[in-house]
Design a protein around this motif. Structure first.
Motif, PDB file in Angstrom:
ATOM      1  N   THR A 149      13.304  -9.341  44.940  1.00 41.75           N
ATOM      2  CA  THR A 149      14.547 -10.101  45.058  1.00 41.75           C
ATOM      3  C   THR A 149      15.175  -9.913  46.429  1.00 41.75           C
ATOM      4  OG1 THR A 149      14.940  -9.926  42.671  1.00 41.75           O
ATOM      5  CG2 THR A 149      16.839 -10.444  44.054  1.00 41.75           C
ATOM      6  N   ALA A 150      15.175  -8.681  46.926  1.00 40.98           N
ATOM      7  CA  ALA A 150      15.713  -8.416  48.261  1.00 40.98           C
ATOM      8  C   ALA A 150      14.954  -9.206  49.310  1.00 40.98           C
ATOM      9  CB  ALA A 150      15.661  -6.919  48.558  1.00 40.98           C
ATOM     10  N   ALA A 151      13.628  -9.253  49.194  1.00 46.86           N
ATOM     11  CA  ALA A 151      12.816  -9.994  50.156  1.00 46.86           C
ATOM     12  C   ALA A 151      13.092 -11.491  50.075  1.00 46.86           C
ATOM     13  CB  ALA A 151      11.339  -9.713  49.911  1.00 46.86           C
ATOM     14  N   ARG A 152      13.214 -12.009  48.856  1.00 43.21           N
ATOM     15  CA  ARG A 152      13.462 -13.450  48.668  1.00 43.21           C
ATOM     16  C   ARG A 152      14.820 -13.838  49.241  1.00 43.21           C
ATOM     17  NH1 ARG A 152      15.018 -17.644  48.824  1.00 43.21           N
ATOM     18  NH2 ARG A 152      14.768 -19.460  47.461  1.00 43.21           N
ATOM     19  N   LEU A 153      15.827 -13.036  48.977  1.00 37.61           N
ATOM     20  CA  LEU A 153      17.163 -13.345  49.482  1.00 37.61           C
ATOM     21  C   LEU A 153      17.227 -13.175  50.997  1.00 37.61           C
ATOM     22  CD1 LEU A 153      19.323 -11.711  46.676  1.00 37.61           C
ATOM     23  CD2 LEU A 153      18.837 -14.137  47.010  1.00 37.61           C
TER      24      LEU A 153
ATOM     25  N   VAL B 107      14.908 -17.747  40.589  1.00 39.13           N
ATOM     26  CA  VAL B 107      16.008 -18.149  39.719  1.00 39.13           C
ATOM     27  C   VAL B 107      17.293 -17.435  40.139  1.00 39.13           C
ATOM     28  CG1 VAL B 107      16.847 -18.258  37.344  1.00 39.13           C
ATOM     29  CG2 VAL B 107      14.416 -18.603  37.823  1.00 39.13           C
ATOM     30  N   ILE B 108      17.171 -16.155  40.455  1.00 40.08           N
ATOM     31  CA  ILE B 108      18.333 -15.394  40.921  1.00 40.08           C
ATOM     32  C   ILE B 108      18.898 -16.025  42.196  1.00 40.08           C
ATOM     33  CG2 ILE B 108      19.068 -13.180  41.878  1.00 40.08           C
ATOM     34  CD1 ILE B 108      16.955 -11.888  39.976  1.00 40.08           C
ATOM     35  N   ALA B 109      18.010 -16.356  43.128  1.00 37.69           N
ATOM     36  CA  ALA B 109      18.450 -16.971  44.384  1.00 37.69           C
ATOM     37  C   ALA B 109      19.188 -18.282  44.125  1.00 37.69           C
ATOM     38  CB  ALA B 109      17.250 -17.200  45.301  1.00 37.69           C
TER      39      ALA B 109
END
Length: 222
Positions: free
Chosen positions: A17-21, A199-201
């Motif tokens: 998630t950190a990488a995607r954001l 989805v979080i993003a």
């Protein structure tokens, strides 16, 4: 540049998630009791007990001091245990409450003064199991049901302040740990960490501005 804090940043979903954001242009603050990888992060806060109010207050202070504010929070920190009600330990129920509900509650409370400034967004990690518990899932499902109710309550409390609060409800995540625990499963049916991170993003993005108080199933083909 918008700033997002990700708890559980040392784990598989937290790292993804950190990488995607980060790739989407967010400045990412990684927070975890374990060692948070520094690569690509604006700030890595390791050794933070997310269930401890004083520790999270100190982390919030560092974010404000070093980055000047916060726009979003993703509560990923948590844990799992499989035990039947009859043969398991009462202590497991307490432990999963601490890991899944208390960490999200304390992190949100500590960072809410920063989120209120800009009208931020919060995404919690619930679980599909919270909707209907299977055998051996009582303690875990109960704790994740607590995350769902926390999400709904916060969304109602904060909707007039411009702070959105939602949760995703994944089924089995395709992580190395889950593959090791269930080697005979069809991994293609599971939800990958990357898919859940997408989805979080979305929920943190302007496109999701009208959405708050939602519990969104992300179950793959399980």
């Amino acid at each position: 540049m918008a700033i997002v804090a990700v708890t559980g940043a040392a784990g598989a979903l937290g790292r993804e998630t950190a990488a995607r954001l980060g790739a989407a242009g967010w400045q990412v603050v990684g927070i975890d009791l374990g060692q948070v990888p520094q690569d690509g992060l604006a700030l890595a806060l390791s050794g933070v007990d997310l269930a401890d109010e004083a520790a999270m207050a100190q982390a919030a202070g560092r974010i404000e001091q070093e980055l000047g504010g916060l726009d979003a929070l993703v509560n990923i920190a948590g844990g799992f245990a499989w035990e039947t009600v009859s043969d398991g330990a009462v202590a497991t129920w307490d432990r999963l409450y601490q890991m899944n509900v208390r960490t999200a509650l304390i992190a949100t409370r500590a960072l809410m003064p920063l989120l209120r400034v800009k009208g931020g967004a919060v995404v919690n990690i619930g679980a599909a199991a919270a909707v209907k518990a299977a055998a051996g899932m009582g303690a875990y499902a109960a704790s994740k049901a607590g995350v769902a109710r926390l999400t709904e309550a916060l969304a109602e409390e904060l909707k007039d302040e411009g702070v959105r609060v939602n949760a995703v409800l994944p089924s089995v995540l395709d992580t190395p740990a889950n593959r090791s625990d269930m080697p005979d499963a069809d991994f293609s049916r599971w939800v990958s960490a990357g898919q859940l991170a997408e989805v979080i993003a979305f929920l943190l993005s302007p496109s999701a501005a009208p959405i708050t108080g939602a519990l969104i199933p992300v179950t793959g083909r399980v």
